[in-house]
Scaffold this motif. Sequence first.
Motif, PDB file in Angstrom:
ATOM      1  N   SER A   1       1.012  -1.121   0.070  1.00  0.00           N
ATOM      2  CA  SER A   1       0.116   0.046  -0.122  1.00  0.00           C
ATOM      3  C   SER A   1       0.952   1.284   0.017  1.00  0.00           C
ATOM      4  N   ARG A   2       1.883   1.479   0.672  1.00  0.00           N
ATOM      5  CA  ARG A   2       2.866   2.604   1.010  1.00  0.00           C
ATOM      6  C   ARG A   2       3.600   2.584  -0.482  1.00  0.00           C
ATOM      7  N   ALA A   3       4.075   1.291  -0.990  1.00  0.00           N
ATOM      8  CA  ALA A   3       4.714   1.251  -2.266  1.00  0.00           C
ATOM      9  C   ALA A   3       3.894   1.955  -3.311  1.00  0.00           C
ATOM     10  N   LEU A   4       2.518   1.580  -3.624  1.00  0.00           N
ATOM     11  CA  LEU A   4       1.752   1.908  -4.477  1.00  0.00           C
ATOM     12  C   LEU A   4       1.657   3.589  -4.454  1.00  0.00           C
ATOM     13  N   GLY A   5       1.145   3.872  -2.930  1.00  0.00           N
ATOM     14  CA  GLY A   5       1.134   5.640  -2.949  1.00  0.00           C
ATOM     15  C   GLY A   5       2.506   6.275  -3.487  1.00  0.00           C
ATOM     16  N   ILE A   6       3.544   5.822  -2.911  1.00  0.00           N
ATOM     17  CA  ILE A   6       4.547   6.581  -3.370  1.00  0.00           C
ATOM     18  C   ILE A   6       5.019   6.870  -4.668  1.00  0.00           C
ATOM     19  N   ALA A   7       4.949   5.443  -5.434  1.00  0.00           N
ATOM     20  CA  ALA A   7       4.998   5.226  -6.802  1.00  0.00           C
ATOM     21  C   ALA A   7       3.925   6.018  -7.552  1.00  0.00           C
ATOM     22  N   ALA A   8       2.761   5.898  -7.177  1.00  0.00           N
ATOM     23  CA  ALA A   8       1.552   6.827  -7.968  1.00  0.00           C
ATOM     24  C   ALA A   8       1.993   8.405  -7.818  1.00  0.00           C
ATOM     25  N   LEU A   9       2.382   8.693  -6.663  1.00  0.00           N
ATOM     26  CA  LEU A   9       2.669  10.189  -6.462  1.00  0.00           C
ATOM     27  C   LEU A   9       3.769  10.574  -7.379  1.00  0.00           C
ATOM     28  N   ALA A  10       4.656   9.895  -7.079  1.00  0.00           N
ATOM     29  CA  ALA A  10       6.137  10.295  -8.175  1.00  0.00           C
ATOM     30  C   ALA A  10       5.663  10.254  -9.538  1.00  0.00           C
ATOM     31  N   PHE A  11       5.021   9.157 -10.170  1.00  0.00           N
ATOM     32  CA  PHE A  11       4.406   9.162 -11.381  1.00  0.00           C
ATOM     33  C   PHE A  11       3.914  10.344 -11.827  1.00  0.00           C
ATOM     34  N   ALA A  12       2.799  10.824 -10.792  1.00  0.00           N
ATOM     35  CA  ALA A  12       2.067  12.125 -11.010  1.00  0.00           C
ATOM     36  C   ALA A  12       2.639  13.332 -11.040  1.00  0.00           C
TER      37      ALA A  12
ATOM     38  N   HIS B   1       5.587  13.988 -12.114  1.00  0.00           N
ATOM     39  CA  HIS B   1       6.431  14.019 -13.416  1.00  0.00           C
ATOM     40  C   HIS B   1       5.157  14.626 -14.421  1.00  0.00           C
ATOM     41  N   HIS B   2       4.174  13.961 -14.362  1.00  0.00           N
ATOM     42  CA  HIS B   2       3.304  14.366 -15.455  1.00  0.00           C
ATOM     43  C   HIS B   2       2.361  15.612 -15.306  1.00  0.00           C
ATOM     44  N   VAL B   3       2.554  15.941 -13.985  1.00  0.00           N
ATOM     45  CA  VAL B   3       1.737  17.492 -13.523  1.00  0.00           C
ATOM     46  C   VAL B   3       2.703  18.346 -14.304  1.00  0.00           C
TER      47      VAL B   3
ATOM     48  N   SER C   1      -4.429  30.177 -16.645  1.00  0.00           N
ATOM     49  CA  SER C   1      -5.558  30.455 -15.873  1.00  0.00           C
ATOM     50  C   SER C   1      -6.450  29.604 -15.440  1.00  0.00           C
ATOM     51  N   ALA C   2      -5.735  28.094 -15.629  1.00  0.00           N
ATOM     52  CA  ALA C   2      -7.042  26.819 -15.127  1.00  0.00           C
ATOM     53  C   ALA C   2      -6.089  25.876 -14.184  1.00  0.00           C
ATOM     54  N   PRO C   3      -5.990  26.701 -13.029  1.00  0.00           N
ATOM     55  CA  PRO C   3      -5.490  25.820 -11.977  1.00  0.00           C
ATOM     56  C   PRO C   3      -6.204  24.722 -11.527  1.00  0.00           C
ATOM     57  N   ALA C   4      -7.886  24.779 -11.584  1.00  0.00           N
ATOM     58  CA  ALA C   4      -8.514  23.743 -11.113  1.00  0.00           C
ATOM     59  C   ALA C   4      -8.278  22.545 -12.123  1.00  0.00           C
ATOM     60  N   ALA C   5      -8.038  22.866 -13.298  1.00  0.00           N
ATOM     61  CA  ALA C   5      -7.970  21.634 -14.361  1.00  0.00           C
ATOM     62  C   ALA C   5      -6.592  21.070 -14.053  1.00  0.00           C
ATOM     63  N   ALA C   6      -5.508  21.862 -13.533  1.00  0.00           N
ATOM     64  CA  ALA C   6      -4.372  21.291 -13.262  1.00  0.00           C
ATOM     65  C   ALA C   6      -4.452  20.093 -11.910  1.00  0.00           C
ATOM     66  N   VAL C   7      -5.309  20.575 -11.052  1.00  0.00           N
ATOM     67  CA  VAL C   7      -5.469  19.819  -9.774  1.00  0.00           C
ATOM     68  C   VAL C   7      -6.104  18.554 -10.111  1.00  0.00           C
ATOM     69  N   VAL C   8      -7.292  18.502 -11.095  1.00  0.00           N
ATOM     70  CA  VAL C   8      -8.097  17.656 -11.460  1.00  0.00           C
ATOM     71  C   VAL C   8      -7.034  16.540 -12.251  1.00  0.00           C
ATOM     72  N   ALA C   9      -6.248  17.036 -13.275  1.00  0.00           N
ATOM     73  CA  ALA C   9      -5.308  16.440 -14.076  1.00  0.00           C
ATOM     74  C   ALA C   9      -4.314  15.550 -12.946  1.00  0.00           C
ATOM     75  N   SER C  10      -3.906  16.427 -11.781  1.00  0.00           N
ATOM     76  CA  SER C  10      -3.086  15.709 -11.080  1.00  0.00           C
ATOM     77  C   SER C  10      -3.668  14.397 -10.400  1.00  0.00           C
ATOM     78  N   ILE C  11      -4.810  14.600  -9.934  1.00  0.00           N
ATOM     79  CA  ILE C  11      -5.376  13.474  -9.326  1.00  0.00           C
ATOM     80  C   ILE C  11      -5.709  12.267 -10.253  1.00  0.00           C
ATOM     81  N   ALA C  12      -6.109  12.581 -11.544  1.00  0.00           N
ATOM     82  CA  ALA C  12      -6.551  11.540 -12.379  1.00  0.00           C
ATOM     83  C   ALA C  12      -5.079  10.861 -12.770  1.00  0.00           C
ATOM     84  N   VAL C  13      -3.821  11.566 -12.979  1.00  0.00           N
ATOM     85  CA  VAL C  13      -2.839  10.729 -13.190  1.00  0.00           C
ATOM     86  C   VAL C  13      -2.104   9.974 -12.056  1.00  0.00           C
ATOM     87  N   ALA C  14      -2.355  10.621 -10.936  1.00  0.00           N
ATOM     88  CA  ALA C  14      -1.905   9.675  -9.619  1.00  0.00           C
ATOM     89  C   ALA C  14      -2.911   8.593  -9.517  1.00  0.00           C
ATOM     90  N   GLY C  15      -4.224   8.816  -9.870  1.00  0.00           N
ATOM     91  CA  GLY C  15      -5.133   7.563  -9.765  1.00  0.00           C
ATOM     92  C   GLY C  15      -4.702   6.511 -10.738  1.00  0.00           C
TER      93      GLY C  15
END
Length: 238
Positions: free
Chosen positions: A158-169, A171-173, A184-198
């Motif tokens: 579970s910890r490995a998945l979390g760390i790897a997913a955040l690191a992956f995100a 980079h892509h963010v 002008s689209a900070p909300a879209a950046a937040v949504v994109a960050s969550i989506a990539v991490a997921g």
Amino acid sequence: MPNPQPTPVQLTLVAVAITLPTLAALAYFVALDGHPAAPHAYLAAKAIQFALPLLPVGLWATIRRRRTRSCAGEARTGTVAGLAAAALVAIAFLVLRDGPLAGALGTEVAAKTRGMGIDTPIAYLTLALALSLGHSLLEEYYWRGFVLGCLARWISESRALGIAALAFASHHVVIVTCFALPASAPAAAVVASIAVAGAGWVWGRLYLRGGSLLAPWIAHAIADLAVMAAGYALIRGQ
């Protein structure tokens, strides 16, 4: 249960692997934005990144996993996961396509692709296939097979998945916010960050459960194809 703790050399190498892609993206997308050296920095960073797992410090023996599914089963699982991700991309595109953000996104993507010499449908298709099929495989080998594979042997899954997913995100963010999203689209950046991490978490889960990169690669490739298709639609809307 996790294996005994890694050697200092192994731990250092994985720490570098986790942070290098984000630092490299900041270098060639931010520090060198518009500079002639940016494409060369990009290629050099990618070469170093994907060579890191090959260093002879015993890590490949550490991350070897037992396969639990057949290739056909892995392919089915990856296809289902990829189509689910593609559906989410399609829904997001349909929601945004008639709003002001779609126009801003299209302008940003069109400007960046033209700056890369991607100014014809064939050139865009070539880029889309290279990123979706080739680069996604390299990313799965790196993020799931190497980074997550090592972490999952040393700490809880579970910890490995979390760390790897955040690191992956992370980079892509950097890539998404610098390449496509307007300031002008900070909300879209937040949504994109969550989506990539997921997505990184789901693909990591597929790897840990199946013991193969086939399912996460197929899922990743389908998701990338959907993103590239949405990007092309945005460009055509300009």
